[in-house]
Motif scaffolding. Structure first.
Motif, PDB file in Angstrom:
ATOM      1  N   LEU A   3       0.833  -1.200   0.000  1.00  0.00           N
ATOM      2  CA  LEU A   3       0.000   0.000   0.000  1.00  0.00           C
ATOM      3  C   LEU A   3       0.866   1.248   0.000  1.00  0.00           C
ATOM      4  N   ALA A   6       2.338   1.681  -3.477  1.00  0.00           N
ATOM      5  CA  ALA A   6       1.329   2.140  -4.436  1.00  0.00           C
ATOM      6  C   ALA A   6       1.009   3.601  -4.242  1.00  0.00           C
ATOM      7  N   ALA A   7       1.036   4.053  -2.997  1.00  0.00           N
ATOM      8  CA  ALA A   7       0.680   5.441  -2.721  1.00  0.00           C
ATOM      9  C   ALA A   7       1.791   6.408  -3.069  1.00  0.00           C
ATOM     10  N   THR A   8       3.036   5.931  -3.099  1.00  0.00           N
ATOM     11  CA  THR A   8       4.160   6.861  -3.205  1.00  0.00           C
ATOM     12  C   THR A   8       5.026   6.659  -4.429  1.00  0.00           C
ATOM     13  N   VAL A  40      -5.505  10.652  -5.506  1.00  0.00           N
ATOM     14  CA  VAL A  40      -6.187   9.681  -4.641  1.00  0.00           C
ATOM     15  C   VAL A  40      -7.684   9.947  -4.586  1.00  0.00           C
ATOM     16  N   ASP A  78     -10.951   2.922   1.297  1.00  0.00           N
ATOM     17  CA  ASP A  78      -9.750   2.688   0.496  1.00  0.00           C
ATOM     18  C   ASP A  78      -8.997   3.991   0.259  1.00  0.00           C
ATOM     19  N   GLN A  79      -9.742   5.056  -0.028  1.00  0.00           N
ATOM     20  CA  GLN A  79      -9.085   6.353  -0.212  1.00  0.00           C
ATOM     21  C   GLN A  79      -8.439   6.837   1.091  1.00  0.00           C
ATOM     22  N   ARG A  81      -7.155   4.973   3.407  1.00  0.00           N
ATOM     23  CA  ARG A  81      -5.934   4.179   3.558  1.00  0.00           C
ATOM     24  C   ARG A  81      -4.818   4.719   2.663  1.00  0.00           C
ATOM     25  N   ARG A  82      -5.160   5.044   1.430  1.00  0.00           N
ATOM     26  CA  ARG A  82      -4.145   5.564   0.503  1.00  0.00           C
ATOM     27  C   ARG A  82      -3.644   6.935   0.939  1.00  0.00           C
ATOM     28  N   ALA A  85      -1.314   6.363   3.942  1.00  0.00           N
ATOM     29  CA  ALA A  85      -0.031   5.812   3.495  1.00  0.00           C
ATOM     30  C   ALA A  85       0.822   6.878   2.815  1.00  0.00           C
ATOM     31  N   LEU A  86       0.183   7.726   2.017  1.00  0.00           N
ATOM     32  CA  LEU A  86       0.896   8.804   1.335  1.00  0.00           C
ATOM     33  C   LEU A  86       1.507   9.775   2.339  1.00  0.00           C
ATOM     34  N   GLY A 215      -1.597   3.394   7.037  1.00  0.00           N
ATOM     35  CA  GLY A 215      -2.539   2.925   6.040  1.00  0.00           C
ATOM     36  C   GLY A 215      -3.082   1.528   6.276  1.00  0.00           C
TER      37      GLY A 215
END
Length: 502
Positions: A3, A6-8, A40, A78-79, A81-82, A85-86, A215
């Motif tokens: 995660l 994927a976010a970064t 995102v 989900d958003q 979480r992203r 994580a970002l 996240g």
């Protein structure tokens, strides 16, 4: 870690999220980071406008506005979480935001960062009438939930007015009081006027879905579980209830519901003194009268409510009471309560059976904040709360009333005295620094008085920015160190709502 990657992945050339390329927070977001936020949640759901940031930089307290650098509105977990994580990967502070109705500066962005406004996640996801439970997203408010439940025979009592009429009429009476978000109420361990009978959020949250700072997704009681009790492992739900957004973002809550009672009766009763009113409170509870609401208003507050809400009550220390149950049971409860209050000099009884009259009485009680403000236009209101053991309630209320007069401050006392919890609402001239100093000193002294009586410095407002020192005095060095260790374990980078509680 997937995660996080994927976010970064688009941010790999960055050395940090500051536009000057520093690894350390330097007070501004780069355009690249803002674009990553938009990727995102979508462009319409990100704002860096000054007016929007300022709106999200304060609550209803007197703590100064400290705006975030950006505000985002995720549409689903989900958003969230992203986004977490970002921010986590780039060292960006995260500030959760519900309706902004807090009273201790809990949403102030003391280090800037990204404010995650969760109000667009507003679904009532699952209602289990036979299990007396419901699952709500963070944008669902107390009033919205109870309106949704109006035909189910159930209601959620924490934080609001009494139960709806049964059956509910085509047009229900307006619900007074702040319409807080339910997940925000969980985050602050809120309670309200019904807590003496139905408990606080601590008693009525069964499970939480929480996005941790990095996240990861946590279900505090296990995915989908909504049992009545459990002895399985650590109480993770209890850990996050009252955590004030410092450990994670609550993205759904499973709540305990209650049956709507057959009948409801409300009343007001005036007393010759504060002592007489609180003595009656203690004796009603000692007599095991199952009172549903038991509220105290002093003479200053009653005068303000009379003027603001067009009541005609005596300007004297007053109890507001409400009883829930069968008609037969209510008759007995009313009789026992009236006898106790009369023994303590109570007078001017006003019993209300009709829904409209009850609504008028409780609207006045819930609008006490605005009633106090109306006494002195141009002033700000400052509210502080404490909670003490019921046996010490008469002592602290009488002493607080004396000190309020001696302090030369304009203020009233109102409280959920059935729990030993009360509030002082003080009027403050925002341009008078000396008066603000006196208000702060009064509030700190009140908190220390509560601690000296084996109580707590806050019954429901929380710690936020304003009561961190009092928390240290309340739980001691070992208690604070344990809390810090929990914080470091869940949020090792210190990004979740920094500067609050600890």
């Amino acid at each position: 870690m997937a995660l996080l990657r994927a976010a970064t992945w688009k941010l790999s050339p960055w050395r940090g999220y500051c536009s000057r390329g520093s690894q350390v927070w330097c007070g501004e977001l780069s355009q690249g980071f803002v674009e990553a936020l938009k990727a995102v949640v979508g462009d319409p759901h990100v704002s860096t406008a000054a007016s929007v940031r300022e709106h999200h930089g304060h609550d209803e307290s007197m703590h100064r506005c400290q705006p975030p650098d950006a505000v985002v509105w995720p549409q689903n977990v989900d958003q969230v979480r992203r986004l977490a994580a970002l921010c986590y990967s780039q060292g960006v502070p995260i500030i959760p935001f519900g309706t902004g109705t807090g009273l201790e500066g809990g949403v102030c962005a003391v280090q800037g960062g990204v404010c995650i406004n969760l109000t667009h996640m507003n679904r009532i996801m699952e209602l289990n009438t036979e299990d007396f439970s419901v699952v709500v997203e963070p944008g669902v408010t107390r009033k919205t939930l109870n309106m949704h439940l109006r035909d189910s025979g159930l209601w959620f009592p924490v934080g609001g007015k009494g139960p709806p009429q049964q059956p509910c009429p085509a047009v229900c009476p307006p619900d007074p009081g702040a319409d807080a978000s339910l997940c925000g109420m969980a985050a602050t361990a809120a309670s309200g006027t019904n807590a003496v009978r139905y408990g606080t959020m601590q008693d009525n949250v069964v499970n939480l879905e929480v996005v941790l700072p990095d996240g990861r997704l946590l279900h505090t009681a296990g995915p989908g579980r909504h049992f009545r009790k459990s002895a399985a492992g650590y109480n993770l739900t209890g850990l996050f209830v009252g955590s004030e957004g410092t450990l994670g973002l609550i993205t759904s809550a499973t709540l305990r519901l209650h049956p709507v009672p057959e009948a409801t009766v409300a009343a007001t009763c005036a007393f010759p003194s504060v002592q007489a009113a609180v003595d009656s409170t203690v004796q009603i509870l000692q007599a095991a009268v199952p009172v549903a609401r038991l509220e105290f208003l002093d003479d200053v507050m009653m005068d303000a409510c009379n003027k603001h809400s067009k009541l005609d009550c005596p300007v004297a220390p007053t109890l507001f009471l409400e009883f829930h149950g069968s008609k037969q049971a209510l008759a007995e409860q009313v009789q026992r309560t009236e006898a106790i209050t009369q023994d303590n000099g109570g007078s001017h009884f006003a019993w209300a059976n009709e829904a409209e009259k009850r609504s008028q009485l409780w609207a006045a009680r819930h609008n006490a904040w605005y009633a106090m403000l109306a006494l002195s236009p141009g002033c700000k209101a400052y509210s502080t709360d404490v909670c003490v053991p019921i046996s010490r309630l008469p002592e602290i209320l009488v002493q607080t009333k004396k000190e309020l007069r001696a302090s030369r401050l304009t203020g009233g006392i109102v409280g959920h005295v059935g729990d030993g919890n009360f509030h002082c609402i003080l009027l403050v001239n925002p341009d008078d620094a000396e008066e603000q100093t006196r208000v702060k000193a009064f509030a700190e002294n009140l908190g220390r008085q509560a601690l000296a009586l084996h109580g707590t410095c806050t019954g429901e407002h929380g710690i936020g920015l304003g009561k961190r020192q009092l928390l240290h005095e309340e739980v001691g060095a070992v208690g604070m160190e344990t809390m810090r260790q929990l914080k470091v374990t869940l949020d090792p980078r210190g990004l979740m709502n920094p500067g609050k509680v600890l």
